[in-house]
Design a protein around this motif. Structure first.
Motif, PDB file in Angstrom:
ATOM      1  N   GLU A  62       6.403 -18.261  21.343  1.00 32.63           N
ATOM      2  CA  GLU A  62       6.552 -19.281  22.498  1.00 32.63           C
ATOM      3  C   GLU A  62       5.160 -19.125  23.553  1.00 32.63           C
ATOM      4  O   GLU A  62       4.764 -20.018  24.014  1.00 32.63           O
ATOM      5  CB  GLU A  62       7.546 -19.211  23.077  1.00 32.63           C
ATOM      6  CG  GLU A  62       8.944 -19.622  22.408  1.00 32.63           C
ATOM      7  CD  GLU A  62      10.277 -19.487  23.096  1.00 32.63           C
ATOM      8  OE1 GLU A  62       9.991 -18.992  23.893  1.00 32.63           O
ATOM      9  OE2 GLU A  62      11.329 -19.848  22.399  1.00 32.63           O
ATOM     10  N   SER A  63       4.967 -17.882  23.776  1.00 31.93           N
ATOM     11  CA  SER A  63       3.905 -17.541  24.789  1.00 31.93           C
ATOM     12  C   SER A  63       3.306 -16.071  24.488  1.00 31.93           C
ATOM     13  O   SER A  63       4.174 -15.251  23.717  1.00 31.93           O
ATOM     14  CB  SER A  63       4.381 -17.464  26.169  1.00 31.93           C
ATOM     15  OG  SER A  63       5.549 -16.632  26.208  1.00 31.93           O
ATOM     16  N   ARG A  74      10.880 -16.666  19.532  1.00 30.22           N
ATOM     17  CA  ARG A  74      12.168 -17.169  19.138  1.00 30.22           C
ATOM     18  C   ARG A  74      12.318 -16.475  17.715  1.00 30.22           C
ATOM     19  O   ARG A  74      11.320 -16.832  16.954  1.00 30.22           O
ATOM     20  CB  ARG A  74      12.140 -18.674  18.822  1.00 30.22           C
ATOM     21  CG  ARG A  74      13.648 -19.240  18.508  1.00 30.22           C
ATOM     22  CD  ARG A  74      14.131 -20.230  19.430  1.00 30.22           C
ATOM     23  NE  ARG A  74      15.535 -20.677  19.362  1.00 30.22           N
ATOM     24  CZ  ARG A  74      16.526 -20.036  19.775  1.00 30.22           C
ATOM     25  NH1 ARG A  74      16.387 -19.346  20.938  1.00 30.22           N
ATOM     26  NH2 ARG A  74      17.663 -20.800  19.501  1.00 30.22           N
ATOM     27  N   ARG A  84      16.010 -15.519  21.446  1.00 28.33           N
ATOM     28  CA  ARG A  84      14.772 -15.449  22.322  1.00 28.33           C
ATOM     29  C   ARG A  84      14.311 -13.801  22.323  1.00 28.33           C
ATOM     30  O   ARG A  84      15.097 -13.094  22.893  1.00 28.33           O
ATOM     31  CB  ARG A  84      14.694 -16.169  23.543  1.00 28.33           C
ATOM     32  CG  ARG A  84      13.466 -16.085  24.222  1.00 28.33           C
ATOM     33  CD  ARG A  84      13.349 -17.500  25.367  1.00 28.33           C
ATOM     34  NE  ARG A  84      12.347 -17.729  25.921  1.00 28.33           N
ATOM     35  CZ  ARG A  84      11.570 -17.406  27.000  1.00 28.33           C
ATOM     36  NH1 ARG A  84      12.480 -16.602  27.718  1.00 28.33           N
ATOM     37  NH2 ARG A  84      10.415 -17.507  27.321  1.00 28.33           N
TER      38      ARG A  84
END
Length: 104
Positions: A62-63, A74, A84
């Motif tokens: 995600e980042s 995830r 997460r």
């Protein structure tokens, strides 16, 4: 949204997990690599077998930090479902010498 980690070794680590490529995964690690899960050191080989390869582990990043050495993803597998997670990596040369993961 899928983000590619900025660090090429970390990107190869994620790609190997998602491809179910055990040899490719271990090629990203130093021979003496270590890891921790939720702050507890684990036996790398047994953790990798159980949490990644025997349970069809997958990472959707995600980042990532600008240097690519930490990320949020995830993570899902057939044992725990999806959650997460946060990951951080220590690089030695062009391989990962330690990674740490846990719930984010």
């Amino acid at each position: 949204m899928h983000v590619t980690p900025a660090h090429p070794t970390v990107a190869a680590f994620v790609d190997a997990i998602n491809a179910g490529d055990r040899d490719g995964f271990y090629a990203t690690l130093t021979p003496d690599a270590t890891m921790a899960d939720d702050g507890n050191d684990r036996d790398l080989d047994s953790w990798v077998d159980k949490e990644i390869f025997q349970s069809d582990g997958r990472m959707d990043v995600e980042s990532t930090s600008p240097d690519g050495l930490s990320l949020t993803a995830r993570y899902s597998n057939s044992t725990w479902g999806a959650m997460r997670t946060a990951w951080s990596f220590t690089i030695s040369g062009d391989r990962i010498s330690r990674f740490e993961t846990g719930q984010a």
